[in-house]
Design an enzyme around this catalytic site. Structure first.
Site, PDB file in Angstrom:
ATOM      1  CB  CYS A 104      -3.137   0.860  -2.551  1.00 60.31           C
ATOM      2  SG  CYS A 104      -3.100   2.609  -2.943  1.00 60.31           S
ATOM      3  CD  GLU A 154       0.750   6.449   5.853  1.00 61.92           C
ATOM      4  OE1 GLU A 154       1.912   6.301   6.241  1.00 61.92           O
ATOM      5  OE2 GLU A 154       0.041   5.502   5.448  1.00 61.92           O
ATOM      6  CB  CYS A 163      -9.090   5.275   0.644  1.00 65.63           C
ATOM      7  SG  CYS A 163      -7.433   5.565   1.300  1.00 65.63           S
ATOM      8  CG  ASP A 203      -1.809   1.226   1.324  1.00 69.86           C
ATOM      9  OD1 ASP A 203      -2.289   1.683   0.262  1.00 69.86           O
ATOM     10  OD2 ASP A 203      -2.024   1.748   2.429  1.00 69.86           O
ATOM     11  CB  SER A 204       0.175   4.781  -0.623  1.00 66.83           C
ATOM     12  OG  SER A 204      -0.913   4.905   0.278  1.00 66.83           O
ATOM     13  CG  HIS A 224      -4.625   5.048   4.507  1.00 71.48           C
ATOM     14  ND1 HIS A 224      -4.167   4.565   3.315  1.00 71.48           N
ATOM     15  CD2 HIS A 224      -3.535   5.416   5.225  1.00 71.48           C
ATOM     16  CE1 HIS A 224      -2.832   4.649   3.307  1.00 71.48           C
ATOM     17  NE2 HIS A 224      -2.426   5.158   4.455  1.00 71.48           N
TER      18      HIS A 224
END
Ligand code: DGL
Length: 262
Positions: free
Chosen positions: A73, A151, A183, A10-11, A185
């Site tokens: 992602c 993050e 997403c 993932d990012s 996240h």
């Protein structure tokens, strides 16, 4: 039969929401997770940048011997998975916003999709939305700013509350009954979203579907690990790992969290 690990990237730390579903559904599999946090957010990058980062992540996981790669992602999936499937031999599993079940089940006829700019402007998302939700009103909202806060471990912050309030208010006014989280996240925001949304709104994300698909594909290619050897779970990140670690506290079977210059 194949004892090699499943690779997941993932990012950043968001794909851990997918890792948790895969870990629960496929307890016999080893995994390697790569958080490309140094380059997050992907959602505000060009398609070419997202593609190059996805190639870099794929090559890292392949260099570690992964037998299958989960692109955990939405932004990387919608912008790069066709390229990855064409250029590498291992199977790839992707994740896209679950607009189909939301559109099918909506009673108000209005659904909200919260996703990154990169996902919502991708041609794959545009096609899927046109296919499954053409007779629905779809309120698309870019989640600008949410990924960097997650993050940085700032889910509980006034900045997060203000952004979510701004993004959800138009959807609530328009009477959505489904909110699609596009997403990986965002599942970490669910407790907060539940407090902010009317009870009549269902929240959908695709994590479980990705784990199911991973299992199906491993079965199809005879790649399941059928041994009883101890499994190993390794996590790599190119940013400091403390936020990543804090999300994974409950998983004592994770062997290591490594910082990677990458
Ligand atoms: N977890 C990524 C996704 O699912 C976040 C993208 C980003 O880094 O902006 O889209």
């Amino acid at each position: 039969m194949n004892t090699a690990p499943i690779g997941i990237f993932d990012s950043g730390i968001g794909g851990t929401s997918i890792w948790k579903e895969i870990h629960a559904m496929l307890p016999n599999e080893s995994t390697i997770y790569l958080a490309d946090s140094k380059y997050a957010p992907y959602g505000e990058k060009t398609q070419k940048e997202i593609l190059d980062l996805s190639v870099k992540n794929t090559e890292f996981l392949l260099s570690k011997g992964c037998k299958l790669i989960v692109v955990a992602c939405n932004t990387a999936t919608t912008n790069a998975i066709d390229y990855l499937r064409e250029h590498y031999k291992v199977p790839f599993i992707g994740i896209e916003p679950a607009i189909k079940p939301a559109a099918l089940n909506s009673k108000t006829g209005v659904v909200g999709v919260l996703a990154t700019r990169g996902t919502l402007t991708s041609s794959l998302f545009t096609k899927t939305s046109a296919l499954y939700a053409k007779d629905r009103k779809v309120i698309e909202q870019f989640g600008d700013g949410l990924v960097p806060l997650i993050e940085n471990g700032q889910i509980e912050s006034p900045e997060m509350d203000a952004l979510l309030d701004r993004y959800l208010s138009p959807m609530i006014k328009a009477n959505i009954d489904y909110l699609v989280l596009g997403c990986t996240h965002y599942p970490y925001l669910i407790p907060k979203l539940k407090k902010m949304l009317p009870e009549s709104v269902s929240i959908i994300d695709s994590g479980l579907a990705v784990a199911k698909q991973t299992k199906t594909v491993l079965e199809k290619y005879s790649l399941l690990n059928l041994t009883s050897e101890k499994k190993s779970h390794l996590f790599y990140s190119n940013r400091e790992v403390h936020v990543l670690k804090s999300l994974m506290n409950d998983y004592t079977d994770i062997a290591d969290f490594s910082f990677l210059e990458f």
